[in-house]
Enzyme design. Structure first.
Site, PDB file in Angstrom:
ATOM      1  N   HIS A   1       0.824  -1.213   0.000  1.00  0.00           N
ATOM      2  CA  HIS A   1       0.000   0.000   0.000  1.00  0.00           C
ATOM      3  C   HIS A   1       0.859   1.265   0.000  1.00  0.00           C
ATOM      4  O   HIS A   1       0.352   2.378   0.098  1.00  0.00           O
ATOM      5  CB  HIS A   1      -0.910  -0.025   1.234  1.00  0.00           C
TER       6      HIS A   1
ATOM      7  N   LYS B   1       3.279   4.386  -1.170  1.00  0.00           N
ATOM      8  CA  LYS B   1       3.398   5.293  -2.312  1.00  0.00           C
ATOM      9  C   LYS B   1       4.729   6.024  -2.143  1.00  0.00           C
ATOM     10  O   LYS B   1       4.863   6.892  -1.273  1.00  0.00           O
ATOM     11  CB  LYS B   1       2.267   6.325  -2.358  1.00  0.00           C
TER      12      LYS B   1
ATOM     13  N   ASP C   1      17.456   9.698  -7.685  1.00  0.00           N
ATOM     14  CA  ASP C   1      18.902   9.839  -7.459  1.00  0.00           C
ATOM     15  C   ASP C   1      19.312   9.679  -6.001  1.00  0.00           C
ATOM     16  O   ASP C   1      20.401  10.122  -5.611  1.00  0.00           O
ATOM     17  CB  ASP C   1      19.407  11.190  -7.979  1.00  0.00           C
TER      18      ASP C   1
ATOM     19  N   HIS D   1      -9.095  10.964   1.498  1.00  0.00           N
ATOM     20  CA  HIS D   1      -8.126   9.876   1.352  1.00  0.00           C
ATOM     21  C   HIS D   1      -6.834  10.169   2.112  1.00  0.00           C
ATOM     22  O   HIS D   1      -5.851   9.429   2.016  1.00  0.00           O
ATOM     23  CB  HIS D   1      -7.829   9.637  -0.133  1.00  0.00           C
TER      24      HIS D   1
ATOM     25  N   LYS E   1      -4.016  10.687   5.164  1.00  0.00           N
ATOM     26  CA  LYS E   1      -3.583   9.953   6.349  1.00  0.00           C
ATOM     27  C   LYS E   1      -2.492  10.784   7.049  1.00  0.00           C
ATOM     28  O   LYS E   1      -1.301  10.600   6.806  1.00  0.00           O
ATOM     29  CB  LYS E   1      -3.010   8.583   5.994  1.00  0.00           C
TER      30      LYS E   1
ATOM     31  N   ASP F   1       0.501  17.480  19.914  1.00  0.00           N
ATOM     32  CA  ASP F   1       1.062  18.609  20.654  1.00  0.00           C
ATOM     33  C   ASP F   1       1.760  19.630  19.758  1.00  0.00           C
ATOM     34  O   ASP F   1       2.602  20.404  20.226  1.00  0.00           O
ATOM     35  CB  ASP F   1       2.051  18.112  21.721  1.00  0.00           C
TER      36      ASP F   1
END
Length: 475
Positions: A200, A202, A207, A393, A395, A400
């Protein structure tokens, strides 16, 4: 339509899980009991810079600066020792972190990094669609391969189920090494085939010097900008096959430069090796890191091969150490008992706990499974908001104002138990402030769910929640 929405993928997961269960091939895993000892005196935390480990004095000075930026919050010293013991990857100083607030900004930055690459490009994604966006990336990668830049691509077998094989053949014909993660066909996967384990992550690395990660796949559903209205989008759950839902997708990514990139590079190459990727020509995968900024970052990768999810344990320790605020934005919410406990405990000790969750989703089951916990959380003092006008979508999270995370990990059993996930933890008030500003923008576009209102919901919704909860382990 090329894009395969999360809801359709979830249906595939459930069907396959049921099939495997029928043959007795799948066993349920459970999340570990992680109990941070927040009262113990933490050992000194060491940081790494462009020249390797920093001295104890230099590490202490950087951490003191971060604490001062957080209005004296002790969240760093209270949870960093546990986090370091759990994760193992170093805190790295001297990084530059750029928040990418939507799809267009992310794609512009990623394509610019691809165009500028001179040595190698490593890309790992759950979904890459054969649409306008996917073709733009394919063309850019092919152009670099033809210029002598080594290009490696990892794509998840389930995530790209609807992507034509011809799309990948065009890449391989151009010389790009393409690796299908955990093929659905067991004959192609080898002896350690685990259908329920998915990649899952991404991740894009150019380089060995610049990295991108977050929640954004390579798909046209993000083309309009996740903070604006759109005339193009993905197929939502409950829609007829082929019908296009114009609701824009809301997501976030991050761009990183500096010593931490080497940690993400290690994770990519480990995945390539574990999936038996083809041998590659030697390249400069780990160039001498340079100090490019002042951000302190930790790279965290989790996989089902670990004894427990490193990201999950890190999140528990951060929330358990919170003193003033916990702000989480997440797409798929199906919490386990420990996550529920730390959220409720934080609210009980006076921490401002706010969750921004979807008001509309592409996965009917995960949507209602999460809503099943609203009453318990609202009674405990947790504030819940549902994002309106978009398919959420994202996350991300801040604690704090000085501990921030962004990545691919959802707050559900699938992310914590079955998926390969990737997150960055950024320490400091500067980036925390940027993420908080984005949180406030999402909050302004959200509807608060009150306990009084929620208790008046109809019987139909309650039945859907109970039904969905029975499936939450597999969602």
């Amino acid at each position: 339509m090329a894009f395969m929405p999360h809801g359709k993928l979830q249906r595939f997961h459930r069907q396959m899980a049921a099939l495997l269960l029928a043959f007795g091939l799948v066993g349920c895993k459970s999340l570990p009991r992680v109990v941070p000892d927040l009262e113990r005196r933490p050992p000194p935390v060491r940081l790494e810079g462009s020249q390797g480990p920093l001295s104890a004095e230099r590490s202490r000075a950087i951490l003191e600066r971060l604490r001062a930026g957080g209005q004296g919050s002790d969240v760093l010293s209270r949870h960093l020792a546990l986090e370091e013991a759990i994760v193992g990857s170093p805190l790295t100083a001297g990084n530059k972190v750029v928040l990418l607030e939507d799809g267009p900004a992310t794609y512009r930055a990623m394509l610019a990094a691809i165009e500028a690459a001179k040595d190698h490009i490593h890309m790992e994604t759950y979904i890459i669609d054969d649409d306008e966006v996917g073709q733009r990336f394919a063309n850019a990668l092919i152009a670099k391969q033809q210029q002598g830049v080594q290009v490696l691509l990892i794509h998840d077998s389930v995530g790209t189920l609807n992507t034509p094989r011809e799309f990948f053949k065009r890449l391989t014909d151009a010389g790009i090494q393409v690796l299908e993660f955990n093929p659905i066909n067991p004959a192609l996967a080898g002896k350690n085939w685990e259908l329920n384990e998915r990649d899952h992550r991404k991740l894009l690395i150019a380089d060995g010097r610049i990295a991108f990660l977050g929640g954004i796949n390579i798909s046209g559903v993000y083309s309009s900008g996740s903070l604006a209205s759109s005339g193009s989008g993905g197929q939502g759950a409950g829609k007829k096959p082929g019908r296009v839902d114009s609701t824009p997708w809301r997501d976030t990514h991050v761009q990183l430069e500096g010593p931490v990139v080497a940690e993400f590079q290690k994770l990519f190459l480990e995945t390539w090796a574990s999936q038996k990727g083809a041998s590659m020509a030697p390249r400069d995968f780990y160039p001498q890191p340079k100090r490019v900024g002042s951000d302190v970052v930790r790279a965290i990768g989790s996989s089902p091969k670990d004894n427990y999810s490193l990201i999950y344990a890190t999140l528990l320790s951060a929330i358990g150490s919170a003193e003033t605020s916990v702000y989480l934005t997440n797409a798929y919410f199906a919490p386990d008992p420990q996550l529920l406990d730390v959220l409720k405990a934080a609210a009980a000790r006076g921490v401002d706990v706010k969750l921004i969750l979807p008001g509309k989703t592409d996965s009917w089951l995960i949507f209602h499974a999460g809503r099943n916990y609203y009453t318990e959380l609202l009674r405990a003092g947790v504030k819940i908001y549902e994002r309106q006008g978009v398919i959420l979508h994202t996350k991300t999270g801040t604690v704090d104002g000085v501990w921030s995370t962004i990545g691919s990990t959802n707050l559900d059993w699938r992310s914590f138990l079955h998926n390969y996930e990737l997150n960055a933890v950024v320490l400091g008030a500067e980036f925390g402030g940027q993420l908080h500003k984005l949180f406030e923008a999402d909050l302004a576009g959200s509807k608060q769910i009150t306990l009084e209102e929620w208790q008046r919901r109809g019987l139909g919704l309650r039945i859907q929640e109970l039904f969905a909860r029975a499936w939450e382990y597999w969602l």
